[in-house]
Write a protein that holds these residues in place. Structure first.
Motif, PDB file in Angstrom:
ATOM      1  N   HIS A   1     -43.409  -2.078   7.466  1.00 40.71           N
ATOM      2  CA  HIS A   1     -42.221  -1.447   6.892  1.00 40.71           C
ATOM      3  C   HIS A   1     -41.749  -0.324   7.804  1.00 40.71           C
ATOM      4  O   HIS A   1     -42.528   0.223   8.581  1.00 40.71           O
ATOM      5  CB  HIS A   1     -42.518  -0.906   5.493  1.00 40.71           C
ATOM      6  N   LYS A   2     -40.479   0.034   7.697  1.00 41.49           N
ATOM      7  CA  LYS A   2     -39.903   1.075   8.545  1.00 41.49           C
ATOM      8  C   LYS A   2     -40.670   2.389   8.426  1.00 41.49           C
ATOM      9  O   LYS A   2     -41.103   2.763   7.338  1.00 41.49           O
ATOM     10  CB  LYS A   2     -38.426   1.301   8.189  1.00 41.49           C
ATOM     11  N   CYS A   3     -40.841   3.055   9.543  1.00 43.80           N
ATOM     12  CA  CYS A   3     -41.545   4.346   9.664  1.00 43.80           C
ATOM     13  C   CYS A   3     -43.023   4.248   9.263  1.00 43.80           C
ATOM     14  O   CYS A   3     -43.661   5.251   9.009  1.00 43.80           O
ATOM     15  CB  CYS A   3     -40.849   5.445   8.876  1.00 43.80           C
TER      16      CYS A   3
ATOM     17  N   ASN B   1     -29.583  -0.530   0.987  1.00 38.41           N
ATOM     18  CA  ASN B   1     -28.699   0.641   0.948  1.00 38.41           C
ATOM     19  C   ASN B   1     -29.456   1.955   0.835  1.00 38.41           C
ATOM     20  O   ASN B   1     -28.892   2.962   0.415  1.00 38.41           O
ATOM     21  CB  ASN B   1     -27.664   0.524  -0.178  1.00 38.41           C
ATOM     22  N   TYR B   2     -30.755   1.977   1.176  1.00 42.30           N
ATOM     23  CA  TYR B   2     -31.557   3.193   1.236  1.00 42.30           C
ATOM     24  C   TYR B   2     -32.133   3.322   2.634  1.00 42.30           C
ATOM     25  O   TYR B   2     -32.359   2.321   3.309  1.00 42.30           O
ATOM     26  CB  TYR B   2     -32.709   3.149   0.222  1.00 42.30           C
ATOM     27  N   PHE B   3     -32.350   4.552   3.061  1.00 43.10           N
ATOM     28  CA  PHE B   3     -32.954   4.811   4.359  1.00 43.10           C
ATOM     29  C   PHE B   3     -34.439   5.101   4.177  1.00 43.10           C
ATOM     30  O   PHE B   3     -34.836   5.817   3.264  1.00 43.10           O
ATOM     31  CB  PHE B   3     -32.307   6.023   5.041  1.00 43.10           C
ATOM     32  N   ALA B   4     -35.241   4.578   5.083  1.00 39.80           N
ATOM     33  CA  ALA B   4     -36.670   4.887   5.093  1.00 39.80           C
ATOM     34  C   ALA B   4     -36.883   6.163   5.895  1.00 39.80           C
ATOM     35  O   ALA B   4     -36.211   6.398   6.903  1.00 39.80           O
ATOM     36  CB  ALA B   4     -37.447   3.744   5.743  1.00 39.80           C
TER      37      ALA B   4
ATOM     38  N   SER C   1     -24.102   7.378   6.917  1.00 38.82           N
ATOM     39  CA  SER C   1     -24.243   6.521   8.102  1.00 38.82           C
ATOM     40  C   SER C   1     -25.661   6.498   8.668  1.00 38.82           C
ATOM     41  O   SER C   1     -26.015   5.585   9.402  1.00 38.82           O
ATOM     42  CB  SER C   1     -23.282   6.991   9.197  1.00 38.82           C
ATOM     43  N   GLY C   2     -26.453   7.536   8.371  1.00 39.69           N
ATOM     44  CA  GLY C   2     -27.791   7.633   8.951  1.00 39.69           C
ATOM     45  C   GLY C   2     -27.807   8.227  10.344  1.00 39.69           C
ATOM     46  O   GLY C   2     -28.844   8.302  10.983  1.00 39.69           O
TER      47      GLY C   2
END
Length: 74
Positions: A3-5, A14-17, A60-61
């Protein structure tokens, strides 16, 4: 699965890790990962004593700014 990070769970769409790791004295430096990109770490040589801050656009991240607030020196 990875998984990310390096998180244990994946994020919903639509969520940031993100993952924030606090340092351990002079042994392990802090790091900030956002959406699988290391923003701050000892390897990037952009961390310091005190509070390490990364400002990211929540829509936008995009990384807007990084800074260090040295709480020791005043």
């Amino acid at each position: 699965p990875r998984h990310k990070c390096g998180n244990q769970k994946g994020c919903p769409q639509n969520y940031f890790a993100f993952k924030i790791i606090s340092g351990a004295a002079n042994v392990v430096g802090p790091s900030i990962c956002f959406n699988d990109v290391i923003l701050m770490s000892s390897v990037k040589n952009n961390i310091g004593r005190g509070l390490n801050i990364a400002l990211v656009n929540g829509t936008s991240g995009q990384l807007l700014k990084i800074d260090i607030f040295d709480m020791y020196s005043g």
